[in-house]
Design an enzyme around this catalytic site. Structure first.
Site, PDB file in Angstrom:
ATOM      1  N   LYS A  97      35.729   8.639  44.561  1.00 35.13           N
ATOM      2  CA  LYS A  97      36.530   7.790  45.450  1.00 35.13           C
ATOM      3  C   LYS A  97      37.970   7.862  44.969  1.00 35.13           C
ATOM      4  O   LYS A  97      38.332   7.297  43.942  1.00 35.13           O
ATOM      5  CB  LYS A  97      36.094   6.324  45.425  1.00 35.13           C
ATOM      6  CG  LYS A  97      36.835   5.542  46.514  1.00 35.13           C
ATOM      7  CD  LYS A  97      36.872   4.044  46.283  1.00 35.13           C
ATOM      8  CE  LYS A  97      38.032   3.600  45.432  1.00 35.13           C
ATOM      9  NZ  LYS A  97      39.377   3.820  46.029  1.00 35.13           N
ATOM     10  N   GLU A 141      39.379   4.790  31.307  1.00 35.12           N
ATOM     11  CA  GLU A 141      40.755   5.170  30.934  1.00 35.12           C
ATOM     12  C   GLU A 141      41.656   4.113  31.546  1.00 35.12           C
ATOM     13  O   GLU A 141      41.866   4.093  32.758  1.00 35.12           O
ATOM     14  CB  GLU A 141      41.105   6.548  31.518  1.00 35.12           C
ATOM     15  CG  GLU A 141      40.263   7.690  30.996  1.00 35.12           C
ATOM     16  CD  GLU A 141      40.590   8.061  29.568  1.00 35.12           C
ATOM     17  OE1 GLU A 141      41.685   7.708  29.079  1.00 35.12           O
ATOM     18  OE2 GLU A 141      39.736   8.687  28.927  1.00 35.12           O
ATOM     19  N   CYS A 190      50.394   5.875  32.608  1.00 35.39           N
ATOM     20  CA  CYS A 190      49.702   5.000  31.657  1.00 35.39           C
ATOM     21  C   CYS A 190      50.274   5.155  30.258  1.00 35.39           C
ATOM     22  O   CYS A 190      50.287   4.223  29.470  1.00 35.39           O
ATOM     23  CB  CYS A 190      48.216   5.312  31.664  1.00 35.39           C
ATOM     24  SG  CYS A 190      47.868   7.061  31.429  1.00 35.39           S
ATOM     25  N   GLU A 193      51.667  -4.497  30.661  1.00 29.20           N
ATOM     26  CA  GLU A 193      51.936  -3.209  31.286  1.00 29.20           C
ATOM     27  C   GLU A 193      52.676  -3.454  32.597  1.00 29.20           C
ATOM     28  O   GLU A 193      52.149  -4.108  33.495  1.00 29.20           O
ATOM     29  CB  GLU A 193      50.630  -2.455  31.553  1.00 29.20           C
ATOM     30  CG  GLU A 193      50.900  -1.078  32.110  1.00 29.20           C
ATOM     31  CD  GLU A 193      49.628  -0.328  32.465  1.00 29.20           C
ATOM     32  OE1 GLU A 193      48.779  -0.891  33.175  1.00 29.20           O
ATOM     33  OE2 GLU A 193      49.501   0.829  32.040  1.00 29.20           O
TER      34      GLU A 193
HETATM   35  P1  NAD Z   1      43.373  -0.053  39.837  1.00 21.86           P
HETATM   36  O1  NAD Z   1      42.600  -0.525  38.670  1.00 21.86           O
HETATM   37  O2  NAD Z   1      43.887  -1.057  40.798  1.00 21.86           O
HETATM   38  O3  NAD Z   1      42.497   0.958  40.707  1.00 21.86           O
HETATM   39  C1  NAD Z   1      41.937   2.142  40.181  1.00 21.86           C
HETATM   40  C2  NAD Z   1      40.817   2.628  41.087  1.00 21.86           C
HETATM   41  O4  NAD Z   1      39.754   1.674  41.047  1.00 21.86           O
HETATM   42  C3  NAD Z   1      41.211   2.738  42.566  1.00 21.86           C
HETATM   43  O5  NAD Z   1      40.570   3.863  43.126  1.00 21.86           O
HETATM   44  C4  NAD Z   1      40.659   1.459  43.159  1.00 21.86           C
HETATM   45  O6  NAD Z   1      40.361   1.568  44.534  1.00 21.86           O
HETATM   46  C5  NAD Z   1      39.387   1.279  42.360  1.00 21.86           C
HETATM   47  N1  NAD Z   1      38.897  -0.097  42.317  1.00 21.86           N
HETATM   48  C6  NAD Z   1      39.587  -1.243  42.534  1.00 21.86           C
HETATM   49  N2  NAD Z   1      38.774  -2.302  42.439  1.00 21.86           N
HETATM   50  C7  NAD Z   1      37.538  -1.823  42.144  1.00 21.86           C
HETATM   51  C8  NAD Z   1      36.273  -2.423  41.913  1.00 21.86           C
HETATM   52  N3  NAD Z   1      36.118  -3.749  41.957  1.00 21.86           N
HETATM   53  N4  NAD Z   1      35.227  -1.631  41.624  1.00 21.86           N
HETATM   54  C9  NAD Z   1      35.370  -0.304  41.542  1.00 21.86           C
HETATM   55  N5  NAD Z   1      36.544   0.332  41.771  1.00 21.86           N
HETATM   56  C10 NAD Z   1      37.606  -0.422  42.064  1.00 21.86           C
HETATM   57  O7  NAD Z   1      44.552   0.821  39.230  1.00 21.86           O
HETATM   58  P2  NAD Z   1      45.800   1.468  39.985  1.00 21.86           P
HETATM   59  O8  NAD Z   1      46.742   0.381  40.377  1.00 21.86           O
HETATM   60  O9  NAD Z   1      45.323   2.409  41.039  1.00 21.86           O
HETATM   61  O10 NAD Z   1      46.446   2.358  38.815  1.00 21.86           O
HETATM   62  C11 NAD Z   1      47.314   1.854  37.850  1.00 21.86           C
HETATM   63  C12 NAD Z   1      46.573   1.588  36.550  1.00 21.86           C
HETATM   64  O11 NAD Z   1      45.890   2.751  36.122  1.00 21.86           O
HETATM   65  C13 NAD Z   1      47.508   1.226  35.412  1.00 21.86           C
HETATM   66  O12 NAD Z   1      46.974   0.124  34.704  1.00 21.86           O
HETATM   67  C14 NAD Z   1      47.486   2.469  34.529  1.00 21.86           C
HETATM   68  O13 NAD Z   1      47.770   2.256  33.172  1.00 21.86           O
HETATM   69  C15 NAD Z   1      46.099   2.963  34.727  1.00 21.86           C
HETATM   70  N6  NAD Z   1      46.015   4.389  34.379  1.00 21.86           N
HETATM   71  C16 NAD Z   1      45.378   4.756  33.217  1.00 21.86           C
HETATM   72  C17 NAD Z   1      45.324   6.097  32.854  1.00 21.86           C
HETATM   73  C18 NAD Z   1      44.637   6.544  31.584  1.00 21.86           C
HETATM   74  O14 NAD Z   1      44.362   7.724  31.468  1.00 21.86           O
HETATM   75  N7  NAD Z   1      44.356   5.678  30.636  1.00 21.86           N
HETATM   76  C19 NAD Z   1      45.906   7.064  33.673  1.00 21.86           C
HETATM   77  C20 NAD Z   1      46.543   6.641  34.839  1.00 21.86           C
HETATM   78  C21 NAD Z   1      46.592   5.306  35.196  1.00 21.86           C
END
Ligand code: NAD
Length: 482
Positions: free
Chosen positions: A181, A256, A290, A390
């Protein structure tokens, strides 16, 4: 010669007709959702908004494809991934344009990093087929690495294709099949990936894609009994929820999550080099990374000198139209992201932090979009909100320290443990790197390595992506006693 106008996708060019299930487009029979440009709020594309029933269909396709795909040899799977890298390379311009359209990444950055890294990572994973110990003899045992099964992949919007590739390439090399997804705000490269995978000879059903929102499609994947592992990249808050939801079916979970990278400048560092590298790692992709270096720790007696150099170097980070080939910083990825980042900058100002560059509010001349000024706060208290949470935007906090022990304590003093950086004489910097709580440490601006494991400690996550460890994460061990 291209110009901004010829690059912008035509109306409906990027629309997504359906999910990708069992090697074919599966029309979404439910509602749709819109992808919106952060440049001006215009609708860029319409995308199906999937349901739990769509996930059921995708899981069935992935399970059906699993026996055949998992019984191919690692060398054959590596060959498919090698071809996939080539197919992605030939689609580089389309991938870049889709990402600029959906998240406003500057087109030059989109080509080089957003479209370029996935090619490099896919190639790097393919090269590991022959080096992983798929079978090992330990005493009277044969220890075999088998695929986990069907992997659910959930990804964020900040590097839309890169985050997907770092999951699906190793998962597929290990013999798993996948239900992905993509982020709902940045799904437009997913159909290009599906097309590239089919052209590379990936069998139908090995990769399935269901579009939709996290609360519906994400939850359905996380809780599905037919999915054996969920690999999630995103925020720490959602990651915790995913871990809990996945526990009912005792899935393997890889997380991650967020970060708050500290960049520690030692007294013996090359300051000019440190300043130049700091801004590049803090603000590239408008700080939406991130691992962005968001805290700069400097010796207190050099603080003012370093801040002056930073402010000087910051003048080069102008904000502008992402379709312009020369733009360094585009808008943030969405209006929601603008609200969030702007609120943090306002909080910093309200808390009396020393604002030395940028600041809150719209960027003059670019008021219609999610454009934000890259911002520097100086003399920041390490316990303040902007230095602890963050922000996920181009906001740098400069924090003075008085001793190395204090600097290390500040660097380690957040809930996160994803990245860290150190500048200084090499052996000195290496010694300090050993004291930092982080999954990866960049010494004197060391470069990203797609063969090195990537991941976090503490609340930045569990598990590793990329390199040998990133493939092993998608395997299950079986011990056969002889
Ligand atoms: P997010 O947590 O809002 O969403 C990530 C994914 O999870 C999306 O596809 C979203 O639709 C899905 N999601 C949301 N709610 C869910 C649920 N209840 N159950 C299952 N899936 C669900 O994150 P974002 O705003 O898309 O991205 C930003 C975040 O990602 C930042 O915190 C950043 O640090 C992190 N990030 C981490 C890494 C890493 O490698 N550690 C890399 C990139 C981004």
């Amino acid at each position: 010669m291209t110009n901004a106008l010829t690059l912008v996708p035509a109306p409906h060019e990027l629309d997504i007709a359906g999910h990708w299930i069992g090697g074919a487009t599966a029309p979404g029979d439910g509602p749709t959702m819109e992808v919106v440009s952060p440049v001006d709020g215009a609708v860029v594309a319409t995308v199906p908004r999937g349901s739990a029933a769509d996930v059921d269909r995708a899981v069935a396709a992935a399970r059906a494809a699993l026996p055949a795909w998992s019984s191919t040899s690692p060398a054959d799977r590596g060959a498919v991934l090698h071809r996939l890298a080539g197919e992605l390379e030939t689609r580089r311009e389309r991938i870049a344009r889709a990402i600029t359209a959906e998240i406003g990444a500057p087109i030059a950055l989109a080509r080089a990093a957003h479209a370029g890294f996935p090619v490099a990572v896919t190639e790097a994973v393919a090269s590991l087929a022959g080096t992983i110990a798929w079978t090992e003899e330990i005493g009277n045992s044969l220890v075999v690495r088998e695929p986990v099964g069907v992997v659910g992949a959930l990804t964020p919007w900040n590097f839309p294709l890169q985050q997907v590739i770092t999951k699906i390439a190793p998962a597929l090399l290990a013999g798993n099949t996948v239900v992905l997804k993509p982020a709902e705000t940045a799904p437009l490269t997913a159909p290009i990936l599906a097309e590239a995978a089919a052209a590379a000879g990936l069998p139908a059903g090995a990769l399935n894609i269901v579009h939709g929102v996290g609360a519906v499609v994400g939850e359905a994947i996380t809780t599905h009994a037919g999915i054996d592992m969920v690999s999630f990249t995103g925020s720490t808050a959602v990651g915790k929820r995913v871990a809990v939801a996945a526990s009912d079916t005792v899935k393997r979970v890889a997380l991650e999550l967020g970060g708050k990278t500290a960049n520690l400048v030692l007294p013996d560092a090359d300051l000019e080099h440190a300043v130049a590298e700091t801004l590049a790692y803090s603000w590239t992709n408008s700080g939406q990374a991130c691992g962005a270096w968001t805290r700069l720790l400097v010796p207190a007696d050099r603080h003012d000198e370093i801040v002056a150099a930073l402010v000087d170097a910051a003048q080069a980070y102008t904000v502008g139209d992402p379709w312009d080939e020369t733009t360094r910083l585009g808008p943030l990825a969405s209006e929601a992201q603008w609200e969030r980042v702007n609120a943090y900058i306002e909080r910093g100002v309200a808390a009396g932090l020393d604002l030395v560059h940028g600041g809150p509010g719209r960027v003059p001349g670019l008021e219609r979009g999610a454009f934000i000024r890259p911002t520097i706060f100086a003399n920041v208290d390490p316990r303040s909100v902007v230095a602890q949470e963050e922000i996920f935007g181009p906001v740098l906090s400069v924090i003075p320290y008085h001793s190395e022990d204090e600097a290390v304590a500040i660097a380690n003093g957040t809930i996160y443990g994803l990245g860290a950086a150190v500048f200084g004489e090499r052996d000195h910097a290496l010694a300090v790197a050993g004291r930092l709580e982080a999954g990866q440490v960049y010494v004197n601006g060391g470069r990203f390595n797609p063969l090195a494991p990537f991941g976090g400690t503490k609340q930045s996550g569990t598990g590793r992506e990329m390199g040998v460890a990133g493939v092993e994460e998608f395997t299950e061990l079986k011990a056969i006693q002889l």
